[in-house]
Design a protein around this motif. Structure first.
Motif, mmCIF file in Angstrom:
data_model
loop_
_atom_site.group_PDB
_atom_site.id
_atom_site.type_symbol
_atom_site.label_atom_id
_atom_site.label_comp_id
_atom_site.label_asym_id
_atom_site.label_seq_id
_atom_site.Cartn_x
_atom_site.Cartn_y
_atom_site.Cartn_z
ATOM 1 N N GLN A 275 0.826 -1.218 0.000
ATOM 2 C CA GLN A 275 0.000 0.000 0.000
ATOM 3 C C GLN A 275 0.862 1.270 0.000
ATOM 4 N N LEU A 276 2.116 1.137 0.487
ATOM 5 C CA LEU A 276 2.915 2.350 0.709
ATOM 6 C C LEU A 276 3.318 3.068 -0.584
ATOM 7 N N PRO A 277 3.894 2.338 -1.570
ATOM 8 C CA PRO A 277 4.308 3.071 -2.783
ATOM 9 C C PRO A 277 3.144 3.689 -3.537
ATOM 10 N N GLU A 278 1.948 3.115 -3.421
ATOM 11 C CA GLU A 278 0.802 3.686 -4.135
ATOM 12 C C GLU A 278 0.093 4.744 -3.292
ATOM 13 N N GLY A 279 0.038 4.484 -1.989
ATOM 14 C CA GLY A 279 -0.596 5.464 -1.091
ATOM 15 C C GLY A 279 0.050 6.842 -1.259
ATOM 16 N N ASN A 280 1.335 6.795 -1.563
ATOM 17 C CA ASN A 280 2.127 7.997 -1.802
ATOM 18 C C ASN A 280 1.533 8.900 -2.896
ATOM 19 N N TRP A 281 0.743 8.319 -3.818
ATOM 20 C CA TRP A 281 0.235 9.080 -4.966
ATOM 21 C C TRP A 281 -1.242 9.433 -4.864
ATOM 22 N N ILE A 282 -1.921 9.012 -3.797
ATOM 23 C CA ILE A 282 -3.377 9.260 -3.732
ATOM 24 C C ILE A 282 -3.660 10.768 -3.756
ATOM 25 N N THR A 283 -2.894 11.521 -2.999
ATOM 26 C CA THR A 283 -3.164 12.969 -2.938
ATOM 27 C C THR A 283 -2.718 13.698 -4.204
ATOM 28 N N ARG A 284 -1.976 13.015 -5.068
ATOM 29 C CA ARG A 284 -1.450 13.692 -6.257
ATOM 30 C C ARG A 284 -1.991 13.119 -7.560
ATOM 31 N N ALA A 285 -3.055 12.288 -7.461
ATOM 32 C CA ALA A 285 -3.647 11.713 -8.676
ATOM 33 C C ALA A 285 -4.163 12.860 -9.549
ATOM 34 N N PRO A 286 -4.054 12.714 -10.886
ATOM 35 C CA PRO A 286 -4.369 13.857 -11.755
ATOM 36 C C PRO A 286 -5.851 14.204 -11.870
ATOM 37 N N THR B 32 8.303 4.850 -6.251
ATOM 38 C CA THR B 32 7.351 5.249 -7.302
ATOM 39 C C THR B 32 7.553 6.746 -7.538
ATOM 40 N N LEU B 33 8.256 7.067 -8.621
ATOM 41 C CA LEU B 33 8.759 8.430 -8.809
ATOM 42 C C LEU B 33 7.802 9.359 -9.544
ATOM 43 N N THR B 34 6.961 8.802 -10.423
ATOM 44 C CA THR B 34 6.056 9.669 -11.206
ATOM 45 C C THR B 34 4.673 9.037 -11.247
ATOM 46 N N TRP B 35 3.687 9.796 -11.743
ATOM 47 C CA TRP B 35 2.338 9.251 -11.850
ATOM 48 C C TRP B 35 2.310 8.019 -12.771
ATOM 49 N N SER C 248 4.090 14.061 -25.683
ATOM 50 C CA SER C 248 5.405 13.402 -25.737
ATOM 51 C C SER C 248 5.992 13.250 -24.329
ATOM 52 N N ASP C 249 5.709 14.199 -23.450
ATOM 53 C CA ASP C 249 6.206 14.063 -22.067
ATOM 54 C C ASP C 249 5.546 12.871 -21.377
ATOM 55 N N GLN C 250 4.243 12.710 -21.609
ATOM 56 C CA GLN C 250 3.540 11.584 -20.979
ATOM 57 C C GLN C 250 4.085 10.248 -21.512
ATOM 58 N N ARG C 251 4.318 10.179 -22.830
ATOM 59 C CA ARG C 251 4.868 8.937 -23.412
ATOM 60 C C ARG C 251 6.248 8.641 -22.821
ATOM 61 N N ARG C 252 7.026 9.685 -22.645
ATOM 62 C CA ARG C 252 8.369 9.498 -22.078
ATOM 63 C C ARG C 252 8.269 8.971 -20.645
ATOM 64 N N MET C 253 7.305 9.525 -19.889
ATOM 65 C CA MET C 253 7.117 9.051 -18.502
ATOM 66 C C MET C 253 6.667 7.584 -18.475
ATOM 67 N N ALA C 254 5.776 7.230 -19.408
ATOM 68 C CA ALA C 254 5.278 5.842 -19.453
ATOM 69 C C ALA C 254 6.439 4.888 -19.771
#
Ligand code: BYC
Length: 325
Positions: free
Chosen positions: A60-71, A126-129, A188-194
């Motif tokens: 739960q920890l690596p994902e919980g980290n992103w709950i407040t920052r979901a797009p 987990t560094l990015t969305w 292109s930024d999103q593709r690079r992140m993926a």
């Protein structure tokens, strides 16, 4: 206490009993908590189910980290539901382990003092969305590959817990893939992140299946007892075969220059993960091991007053009941 239980039980493992037990397993019967079982079988189940439960909770920890920052609100609601599901999976699994004579408190203490493991994958950051996409797609995808066969595992409570867990994991995998589709088909930024998320999670996801069969210490016995239904390498291969076409659909590149379809074998050939990295991570030296265990220790310490209050309430209720009798 756990050690005492193990020693006293071990004396009961006569050859006749062991043979009768193996015959039940071979006949496809399920073993239930009150049935006689060899001490090794009980210990192996406690180790595997306990490790699995800890993985759900630490996971739960690596994902919980992103709950407040979901797009978006929808992404946030989905991620929140997924993380809550994982807490539920941990609870079913701790309950299944408790039927084997170990308490949840003991299991937690063994996690916190390093006597029990959790999945290597959760020691990566987990560094990015996009990592929320890669985790759902690859990590839950690998988990499903491993867990679907476990619905037929020989220990009844574990097999039954797996049925619901697999249904929920399937939703998790799809929500991850959906994030990857949005990112891979975006700017292109999103593709690079993926692509970057795939690059970082590919080999750690392959490690989730455990060491290669030649180095797997438990596989032979666990498969004879039908605690494991497949070897580590079999499941890893199945995962690669199913995931490569998905990456192609996303227009992303698996970070393995030697990945190739082998017509003769009907499988993809691929590069093995760096096993020295895997053994370092499970020895406690991965990028996030210290953070993960510190977070679990803090949660355990912060919850002490709740456990104490529940015990005090139970003791008072029992005393009142005794006085009334
Ligand atoms: N990480 O003899 P082997 C999830 C250890 S998904 C850490 O092959 P075995 C989730 C192994 O414990 C993940 N340690 O072992 C997903 C043993 O050490 P010990 C959880 C690992 O048990 C998304 C040693 O290496 N799933 O929860 O026959 C979101 C030798 O290995 C790992 C499960 O636990 C690893 N990756 O096979 C949220 C599934 N791999 O114990 C949550 C059930 C190996 O002797 N478990 N080790 O000190 C299994 O199927 C098996 O336990 C494994 C390993 C395939 C993982």
């Amino acid at each position: 206490m756990y050690a005492q239980m193990v020693t006293s039980e071990a004396t009961k493992d006569s050859p006749e009993k062991l043979a009768a037990f193996q015959a039940r397993i071979d006949a496809g019967e399920q073993i239930e908590p009150k049935d006689w079982m060899p001490e090794g079988y009980r210990k192996t189940l406690i180790r595997q189910i306990g490790q699995h439960a800890h993985s759900e909770i630490v996971g739960q920890l690596p994902e919980g980290n992103w709950i407040t920052r979901a797009p978006t609100l929808e992404r946030k609601a989905n991620l929140l539901a997924k993380v809550q599901d994982e807490a539920g999976h941990g609870l079913y699994l701790y309950c299944a382990a408790e039927t084997l004579g170990v308490t949840r408190d003991e299991l937690t203490r063994m996690l916190l003092d390093g006597r029990m493991k959790y999945s290597s994958i959760f020691n990566y950051p987990t560094l990015t969305w996009a990592d929320m996409g890669a985790v759902g797609w690859l990590v839950d995808g690998a988990a499903i590959m491993n867990q679907v066969p476990l619905q037929r595992t020989s220990y009844g409570p574990y097999a039954r817990a797996m049925v619901r867990i697999c249904k929920e994991e399937s939703f998790h995998q799809r929500q991850g893939f959906h994030i990857m589709m949005a990112m891979a088909g975006g700017s292109s930024d999103q593709r690079r992140m993926a692509q970057d998320a795939l690059n970082r999670f590919w080999f750690p996801a392959l490690m989730m299946f455990g060491p290669s069969d030649k180095d797997s210490v438990h596989s032979a016995q666990s498969m004879a007892w039908k605690i494991k239904m497949n070897t580590n390498d079999e499941l890893r291969q199945k995962f690669v075969d199913e995931t490569v076409p998905q990456a192609e659909y996303l227009g992303l590149t698996i970070p393995d220059p030697d990945l190739a379809w082998n017509e003769e074998e009907g499988h993809y050939s691929f590069t093995e993960p760096d096993w020295s990295e895997f053994f370092e991570v499970i020895a406690g030296n991965g990028p996030c091991n210290v953070d993960r265990i510190t977070a679990r220790r803090t949660a355990w310490d912060d919850g002490a007053w709740v456990r104490d209050a529940l015990m005090a309430h139970a003791e008072k209720s029992a005393a009142r009941k005794m006085a009334a009798e």
